[in-house]
Design a protein around this motif. Sequence first.
Motif, PDB file in Angstrom:
ATOM      1  N   SER A   1       0.839  -1.196   0.000  1.00  0.00           N
ATOM      2  CA  SER A   1       0.000   0.000   0.000  1.00  0.00           C
ATOM      3  C   SER A   1       0.876   1.248   0.000  1.00  0.00           C
ATOM      4  O   SER A   1       2.037   1.223   0.423  1.00  0.00           O
ATOM      5  CB  SER A   1      -0.900   0.009   1.239  1.00  0.00           C
ATOM      6  N   ASP A   2       0.308   2.355  -0.437  1.00  0.00           N
ATOM      7  CA  ASP A   2       1.043   3.622  -0.448  1.00  0.00           C
ATOM      8  C   ASP A   2       1.436   4.034   0.973  1.00  0.00           C
ATOM      9  O   ASP A   2       2.527   4.571   1.193  1.00  0.00           O
ATOM     10  CB  ASP A   2       0.192   4.714  -1.087  1.00  0.00           C
ATOM     11  N   GLY A   3       0.550   3.789   1.929  1.00  0.00           N
ATOM     12  CA  GLY A   3       0.851   4.136   3.308  1.00  0.00           C
ATOM     13  C   GLY A   3       2.046   3.374   3.846  1.00  0.00           C
ATOM     14  O   GLY A   3       2.903   3.943   4.536  1.00  0.00           O
ATOM     15  N   PHE A   4       2.121   2.082   3.513  1.00  0.00           N
ATOM     16  CA  PHE A   4       3.254   1.264   3.950  1.00  0.00           C
ATOM     17  C   PHE A   4       4.547   1.771   3.326  1.00  0.00           C
ATOM     18  O   PHE A   4       5.574   1.882   4.007  1.00  0.00           O
ATOM     19  CB  PHE A   4       3.027  -0.196   3.567  1.00  0.00           C
ATOM     20  N   VAL A   5       4.513   2.084   2.048  1.00  0.00           N
ATOM     21  CA  VAL A   5       5.724   2.541   1.353  1.00  0.00           C
ATOM     22  C   VAL A   5       6.228   3.841   1.981  1.00  0.00           C
ATOM     23  O   VAL A   5       7.424   3.998   2.268  1.00  0.00           O
ATOM     24  CB  VAL A   5       5.450   2.733  -0.152  1.00  0.00           C
ATOM     25  N   GLY A   6       5.333   4.768   2.220  1.00  0.00           N
ATOM     26  CA  GLY A   6       5.740   6.041   2.806  1.00  0.00           C
ATOM     27  C   GLY A   6       6.312   5.878   4.202  1.00  0.00           C
ATOM     28  O   GLY A   6       7.347   6.473   4.544  1.00  0.00           O
ATOM     29  N   ALA A   7       5.649   5.069   5.019  1.00  0.00           N
ATOM     30  CA  ALA A   7       6.116   4.859   6.395  1.00  0.00           C
ATOM     31  C   ALA A   7       7.469   4.161   6.413  1.00  0.00           C
ATOM     32  O   ALA A   7       8.343   4.492   7.231  1.00  0.00           O
ATOM     33  CB  ALA A   7       5.085   4.047   7.175  1.00  0.00           C
ATOM     34  N   THR A   8       7.678   3.213   5.510  1.00  0.00           N
ATOM     35  CA  THR A   8       8.935   2.467   5.496  1.00  0.00           C
ATOM     36  C   THR A   8      10.082   3.331   4.985  1.00  0.00           C
ATOM     37  O   THR A   8      11.218   3.233   5.479  1.00  0.00           O
ATOM     38  CB  THR A   8       8.799   1.197   4.641  1.00  0.00           C
ATOM     39  N   ARG A   9       9.813   4.183   4.007  1.00  0.00           N
ATOM     40  CA  ARG A   9      10.859   5.102   3.540  1.00  0.00           C
ATOM     41  C   ARG A   9      11.306   6.025   4.673  1.00  0.00           C
ATOM     42  O   ARG A   9      12.496   6.313   4.816  1.00  0.00           O
ATOM     43  CB  ARG A   9      10.356   5.912   2.337  1.00  0.00           C
ATOM     44  N   SER A  10      10.360   6.469   5.481  1.00  0.00           N
ATOM     45  CA  SER A  10      10.708   7.313   6.628  1.00  0.00           C
ATOM     46  C   SER A  10      11.507   6.524   7.656  1.00  0.00           C
ATOM     47  O   SER A  10      12.481   7.029   8.228  1.00  0.00           O
ATOM     48  CB  SER A  10       9.434   7.877   7.271  1.00  0.00           C
ATOM     49  N   LEU A  11      11.114   5.289   7.895  1.00  0.00           N
ATOM     50  CA  LEU A  11      11.820   4.444   8.865  1.00  0.00           C
ATOM     51  C   LEU A  11      13.261   4.208   8.435  1.00  0.00           C
ATOM     52  O   LEU A  11      14.181   4.231   9.262  1.00  0.00           O
ATOM     53  CB  LEU A  11      11.076   3.113   9.023  1.00  0.00           C
ATOM     54  N   LEU A  12      13.471   3.982   7.133  1.00  0.00           N
ATOM     55  CA  LEU A  12      14.806   3.647   6.617  1.00  0.00           C
ATOM     56  C   LEU A  12      15.756   4.844   6.591  1.00  0.00           C
ATOM     57  O   LEU A  12      16.967   4.657   6.407  1.00  0.00           O
ATOM     58  CB  LEU A  12      14.689   3.070   5.202  1.00  0.00           C
ATOM     59  N   THR A  13      15.238   6.036   6.788  1.00  0.00           N
ATOM     60  CA  THR A  13      16.079   7.247   6.719  1.00  0.00           C
ATOM     61  C   THR A  13      15.968   8.098   7.973  1.00  0.00           C
ATOM     62  O   THR A  13      16.339   9.264   7.961  1.00  0.00           O
ATOM     63  CB  THR A  13      15.699   8.087   5.485  1.00  0.00           C
TER      64      THR A  13
END
Length: 307
Positions: free
Chosen positions: A235-247
């Motif tokens: 989902s778009d929400g998962f992608v956004g949250a994970t990009r934030s987590l990884l950086t």
Amino acid sequence: MRLLVVGAGSTGGYLGARLSKAGRDVTFLVRPERASLLRRDGLHVESPLGNVVLAPKVVTSGALDANYDAILLAVKAFQLDAALADLAPAVGSDTMILPVLNGMRHMDLLAKRFSSRNLVGCALKVATELQNDGRIVQLNPNQDFAYGELDGILSPRIGALDQFMQGAEIGARLSQDISRELWEKWILLASVGAITCLMRGTIGEIEASPGGAELALNLFDEVIGIVSACGEPPSDGFVGATRSLLTAKGSGFASSMFRDLKRGRAVESESIVGDLVRHGQAAGISAPLLATAYAHLSVYQRQIVAR
């Protein structure tokens, strides 16, 4: 409902202890040595959510003599083959098998060994460690234990399972989209595991390094590309949250695979990273960063076996 927990390590021990404390009927299937230790010392969980100490019900494979309503399969991927043989006597036609393993390969193996009807999808996120003295330590209070029928229906059995899980302080929730959540968990594990093991550091340490954040995001994009081609897109929400987590700046977050690597333990490189690389190769998708992390982990794993 009678639950058999296969494995009393960091994951199975934690979930089983919480459920036992909540008054559920839980039995642990363990090896004879682990059974002796648990009978002698009990099961100890240390957690920000409250400690648990109990005398668990334990059984070894040779003593299984009846089917269980549900089986929580909580072993490492490299322990799966032996576990399947051990738990087989406990599986009946209506038994629900709840695997909390990493990756997706185990789902095919379980369906082939037993039946697809036996399978319930599970996606667990919890940070726990098994200490050398047998204690299980929960590293932070964050936890999420999702489960559901793979086709998303609200069946009577999944409703009964949900009632069994609620109230045990394990972050239990019923999901009607568990298949997508399983693929998203694999994306998260592969991305965080590959980058922290490859770079030998936490997310914050990687972000603070020259080009570290870009490297993490590029690897993440490779993983998403493979899963989108071979599984269910996130989902778009998962992608956004994970990009934030990884950086995230200053983050001490790291994968359990990296924690195992630092302690010189065997790692689940095949099921978390290697299997994803092979999916990409079969689909003709180039993933050089993920492949590099897999090669790095393969060298480490061979060194561990050679000791």
